[in-house]
Design a protein around this motif. Structure first.
Motif, mmCIF file in Angstrom:
data_model
loop_
_atom_site.group_PDB
_atom_site.id
_atom_site.type_symbol
_atom_site.label_atom_id
_atom_site.label_comp_id
_atom_site.label_asym_id
_atom_site.label_seq_id
_atom_site.Cartn_x
_atom_site.Cartn_y
_atom_site.Cartn_z
ATOM 1 N N PHE A 1 25.089 -10.352 -13.489
ATOM 2 C CA PHE A 1 24.892 -10.378 -14.131
ATOM 3 C C PHE A 1 23.079 -10.134 -13.680
ATOM 4 O O PHE A 1 22.081 -10.166 -14.648
ATOM 5 C CB PHE A 1 24.283 -11.642 -14.967
ATOM 6 N N GLY A 2 23.144 -10.126 -12.828
ATOM 7 C CA GLY A 2 21.449 -9.613 -11.868
ATOM 8 C C GLY A 2 21.064 -8.194 -12.770
ATOM 9 O O GLY A 2 22.038 -7.356 -12.924
ATOM 10 N N ASP A 3 19.699 -8.443 -12.081
ATOM 11 C CA ASP A 3 18.845 -6.651 -12.593
ATOM 12 C C ASP A 3 19.228 -5.328 -11.300
ATOM 13 O O ASP A 3 19.437 -4.656 -11.648
ATOM 14 C CB ASP A 3 17.478 -6.739 -11.719
ATOM 15 N N ARG A 4 19.832 -5.735 -10.070
ATOM 16 C CA ARG A 4 20.098 -5.003 -9.179
ATOM 17 C C ARG A 4 21.943 -4.933 -9.062
ATOM 18 O O ARG A 4 22.690 -5.340 -9.885
ATOM 19 C CB ARG A 4 19.864 -4.878 -8.223
ATOM 20 N N ASP A 5 22.757 -3.212 -9.210
ATOM 21 C CA ASP A 5 24.190 -3.783 -8.741
ATOM 22 C C ASP A 5 24.635 -4.048 -7.366
ATOM 23 O O ASP A 5 23.161 -4.360 -6.664
ATOM 24 C CB ASP A 5 24.658 -2.248 -8.757
ATOM 25 N N ALA A 6 25.666 -4.628 -7.366
ATOM 26 C CA ALA A 6 26.799 -4.990 -6.434
ATOM 27 C C ALA A 6 27.039 -4.331 -5.425
ATOM 28 O O ALA A 6 26.882 -2.996 -5.437
ATOM 29 C CB ALA A 6 27.806 -5.682 -6.923
ATOM 30 N N ASP A 7 26.532 -4.489 -4.535
ATOM 31 C CA ASP A 7 26.930 -3.916 -3.687
ATOM 32 C C ASP A 7 28.342 -4.319 -2.509
ATOM 33 O O ASP A 7 29.013 -5.242 -2.636
ATOM 34 C CB ASP A 7 25.277 -3.528 -2.839
ATOM 35 N N ALA A 8 28.111 -3.401 -1.459
ATOM 36 C CA ALA A 8 29.778 -3.802 -1.079
ATOM 37 C C ALA A 8 29.218 -5.225 0.133
ATOM 38 O O ALA A 8 30.359 -5.883 0.486
ATOM 39 C CB ALA A 8 29.423 -2.158 0.647
ATOM 40 N N ALA A 9 28.227 -5.570 0.775
ATOM 41 C CA ALA A 9 27.434 -6.421 1.315
ATOM 42 C C ALA A 9 27.738 -8.015 0.859
ATOM 43 O O ALA A 9 28.146 -8.801 1.017
ATOM 44 C CB ALA A 9 25.834 -6.783 1.911
ATOM 45 N N LEU A 10 27.405 -7.467 -0.519
ATOM 46 C CA LEU A 10 27.414 -8.371 -1.919
ATOM 47 C C LEU A 10 28.907 -9.044 -1.586
ATOM 48 O O LEU A 10 29.221 -10.457 -1.795
ATOM 49 C CB LEU A 10 26.746 -8.916 -2.458
ATOM 50 N N VAL A 11 29.688 -8.009 -1.976
ATOM 51 C CA VAL A 11 31.213 -8.131 -2.405
ATOM 52 C C VAL A 11 31.841 -8.823 -1.097
ATOM 53 O O VAL A 11 33.187 -9.256 -1.357
ATOM 54 C CB VAL A 11 31.698 -6.887 -2.805
ATOM 55 N N ALA A 12 31.215 -8.552 0.199
ATOM 56 C CA ALA A 12 32.048 -8.716 1.646
ATOM 57 C C ALA A 12 31.324 -10.584 1.114
ATOM 58 O O ALA A 12 32.137 -10.995 1.851
ATOM 59 C CB ALA A 12 31.462 -8.738 2.493
ATOM 60 N N ARG A 13 29.835 -11.143 1.195
ATOM 61 C CA ARG A 13 30.168 -12.284 0.982
ATOM 62 C C ARG A 13 30.816 -12.653 -0.038
ATOM 63 O O ARG A 13 31.126 -13.900 0.388
ATOM 64 C CB ARG A 13 28.620 -12.226 1.151
ATOM 65 N N MET A 14 30.728 -12.649 -0.553
ATOM 66 C CA MET A 14 31.949 -13.349 -2.250
ATOM 67 C C MET A 14 33.370 -13.500 -1.862
ATOM 68 O O MET A 14 33.680 -14.258 -1.758
ATOM 69 C CB MET A 14 32.010 -12.105 -3.833
ATOM 70 N N ARG A 15 34.183 -12.339 -1.080
ATOM 71 C CA ARG A 15 35.111 -12.513 -0.224
ATOM 72 C C ARG A 15 35.533 -13.750 0.998
ATOM 73 O O ARG A 15 35.986 -13.876 0.798
ATOM 74 C CB ARG A 15 35.727 -10.969 0.165
ATOM 75 N N ASP A 16 34.148 -13.319 1.822
ATOM 76 C CA ASP A 16 34.570 -14.573 2.496
ATOM 77 C C ASP A 16 34.025 -15.792 2.195
ATOM 78 O O ASP A 16 34.972 -17.144 2.463
ATOM 79 C CB ASP A 16 33.005 -14.356 3.808
ATOM 80 N N ALA A 17 33.195 -16.147 0.880
ATOM 81 C CA ALA A 17 33.049 -17.283 0.036
ATOM 82 C C ALA A 17 34.384 -17.689 -0.550
ATOM 83 O O ALA A 17 35.136 -18.902 -0.776
ATOM 84 C CB ALA A 17 31.805 -17.537 -0.597
#
Length: 204
Positions: free
Chosen positions: A180-196
């Protein structure tokens, strides 16, 4: 004595003619212009102003018209690009904070199936979809473990209050930014979600 004028005083003759109803016809009104006429006249005037300067420079009318056509096409394409950018910039963003994009993703129920789809999407660079699937998978995993009943109508904030887990809070914050944020999801954010994800789901 003969009258000086065969048909009488010319002034009287003229007066009779002018007052005769047969000659009392109003001047015809000019035809009303249609929107097409107005548009065409405006375009013709614009076109003339566009190519005439090139004609003065080149001295060749055909070459001037070709240059003007190229310039006109470039203007149209530039305007279309600008309109697209403005529409994308000001289009209403999706703000429904229910299950992150589950309706759009048509995600099947089941944490494992959703997780597998998330990994596939991440591998193919579809980061927004991967983030949505990770979020949905975590929610289903919590439901399957009996920790929190799954409810697609809950907002991320409501999920955080229901789970009451700092690890889940961090996971939910990243999910909100990704979806829902102003910027698109990127690989780093997805990787952080994957770890969490592992820290959120493993206790379940």
């Amino acid at each position: 004595m003969k009258a000086p004028w065969a048909h009488g005083d010319p002034r009287a003759v003229a007066h009779r003619i002018l007052t005769d109803a047969r000659y009392q016809t109003a001047a015809p009104e000019p035809p009303q212009k249609t929107w097409y006429d107005v548009l065409w006249e405006a375009f013709a005037a614009f076109w003339k102003r566009l190519w005439e300067p090139f004609n003065h420079l080149t001295g060749n009318e055909f070459l001037s018209r070709v240059i003007a056509i190229v310039v006109l096409v470039a203007l149209v394409l530039g305007l279309a690009y600008l309109i697209v950018r403005l529409v994308r910039a000001y289009a209403p963003r999706r703000t429904t904070h229910t299950l992150a994009g589950a309706e759009a993703l048509d995600a099947p129920a089941g944490a494992r199936a959703l997780f597998a789809r998330a990994l596939e999407a991440a591998t193919q660079g579809r980061h927004h979809e991967a983030a949505a699937l990770l979020w949905a998978s975590a929610l289903h995993a919590l439901d399957e473990a009996g920790r929190v009943r799954y409810d697609a109508a809950r907002t991320p904030g409501e999920w955080r209050r229901a789970v009451r887990d700092p690890q889940f809070d961090a996971f939910a914050r990243d999910a909100v930014v990704a979806l829902f944020g102003d910027r698109d999801a990127d690989a780093a954010l997805v990787a952080r979600m994957r770890d969490a994800y592992d820290r959120v789901v493993t206790p379940a």
